[in-house]
Design an enzyme around this catalytic site. Sequence first.
Site, short mmCIF file in Angstrom:
data_model
loop_
_atom_site.label_atom_id
_atom_site.label_comp_id
_atom_site.label_asym_id
_atom_site.label_seq_id
_atom_site.Cartn_x
_atom_site.Cartn_y
_atom_site.Cartn_z
N ASP A 1 36.15 -61.89 -88.90
CA ASP A 1 34.36 -62.03 -87.77
C ASP A 1 33.04 -62.42 -88.32
OD1 ASP A 1 33.22 -59.31 -89.20
OD2 ASP A 1 31.75 -60.44 -87.83
N ASP B 1 30.53 -53.11 -83.94
CA ASP B 1 29.59 -53.10 -85.32
C ASP B 1 28.68 -51.97 -84.86
OD1 ASP B 1 29.39 -53.12 -87.84
OD2 ASP B 1 27.60 -54.11 -87.63
#
Length: 376
Positions: A271, A92
């Site tokens: 996720d 990320d």
Amino acid sequence: MKFTIKSSDKNSNARTGVLQTGHGEIETPIFMPVGTAGAVKAVQIPDLSNDTKAQIILGNTYHLYLRPGLKIIEAAGGLHKFNGWQKPILTDSGGYQVYSLANTRKLTENGVVFRSHIDGSKHEFTPENVMNIQRTIGADIIMAFDECTPYPCEYNYAKNSLGITHRWLDRCIKQFDNTEAKYGHEQMLFPIVQGSTYKDLRLKSAEFIASKNAKGNAIGGLSVGEPHEMMYEMTEIVCGVLPKDKPRYLMGVGTPENILESIALGIDMFDCVMPTRNARHGIIYTSEGIINIKNEKWKNDFSMLDANGTSYVDRQYSKAYVRHLFAANEILGGMITSLHNLAFYLWLVGEAKNKIISGDFSNWKNVMVTKLSSRI
RNA sequence: GGGGAGAUUCCAGAGCGGUCAAAUGGGGCAGACUGUAAAUCUGUUGGCGCAGCCUUCGGAGGUUCGAAUCCUCCUCUCCCCA
């Protein structure tokens, strides 16, 4: 590097597929355990790989940049070599920290200046250096730098933020295209749809993101406190616009129920910290519902942790024992529940895949959803 | 045998005349957690017909309008000296 749809559900937008990466294939739909600081908390790599059947894990740009820092990761030969996980990694971009660390950062058109949560030092993240950092970490899938907007969010704020996220995306793409992977495996960049809970903004954002023709596309800014129905509505709108032949990643989602509902809307990748964080807090997810293993009612229950579970811990340990571990603050408790929850999440998406292939997905999903969210 | 300290709500431990059903820890019970500042955080923890009432601060008396807090005796702990 390509995504191949293998089968599609007749009664919903669910589908199965295979995504090729520089570290092997990922079968979708898939859940990706979160390993923010280069580790899936409380779970060892062999267990993650062999027991939970995880195919890809996350890392985080902001956290890894601050600690251990890029020099060490680069010296190690990238994150894969550093932590020993040889399957795909997705990082990320730090966009979530723009949201979660809102108190210690300043956002401008150029980027975000964070005040380190570790030592208070200042660090500027821009679309350009976030691409560079992710190149250095060496993730197979890297995320565009964005602002994850909070909920609730004023329309004007969401609109302005969306403009910034889109302009940042163009800068990310440019920087990504002008740089190369460092460790010999290919990397792909996923852009992120934003737009808070506003249909027109989501639509506009999805069209903009779709126009970039990326290898995969993500939906961000959801599961930040909005009602589930609103999250599904936004997801549905966006999935209607994002290309069907590219993987769709719904960031930060979610509960087992959220995942099945979102698979039905056409999401391929997920996720979430819930299975690991909640595991450390004594919550386990099972096919029959949610258990708080710390509750007094398990005190004398010597039945196996989860009779239907796929992990070895489910048969190795009893409910009463795991409850005892939590009561005694033994670190093993959180390790067992983390492994259990990840194995369960991976089982769930694997089962969804099987049901899509066999054509039974929708009925199965409807039955499962009520069970999954019930409290045992 | 002589001298001293103390007994407080599950535990430890504050309180030392009214604002005390009693601080603070711990323990217990429960809840929250969605691209991880999280092995974290929050609530609750005498009883009830609960914006009020009832029973509590070793026991029994007493002083006072009023006592966990002051006095007397008793019981029991702990410490020091012989």
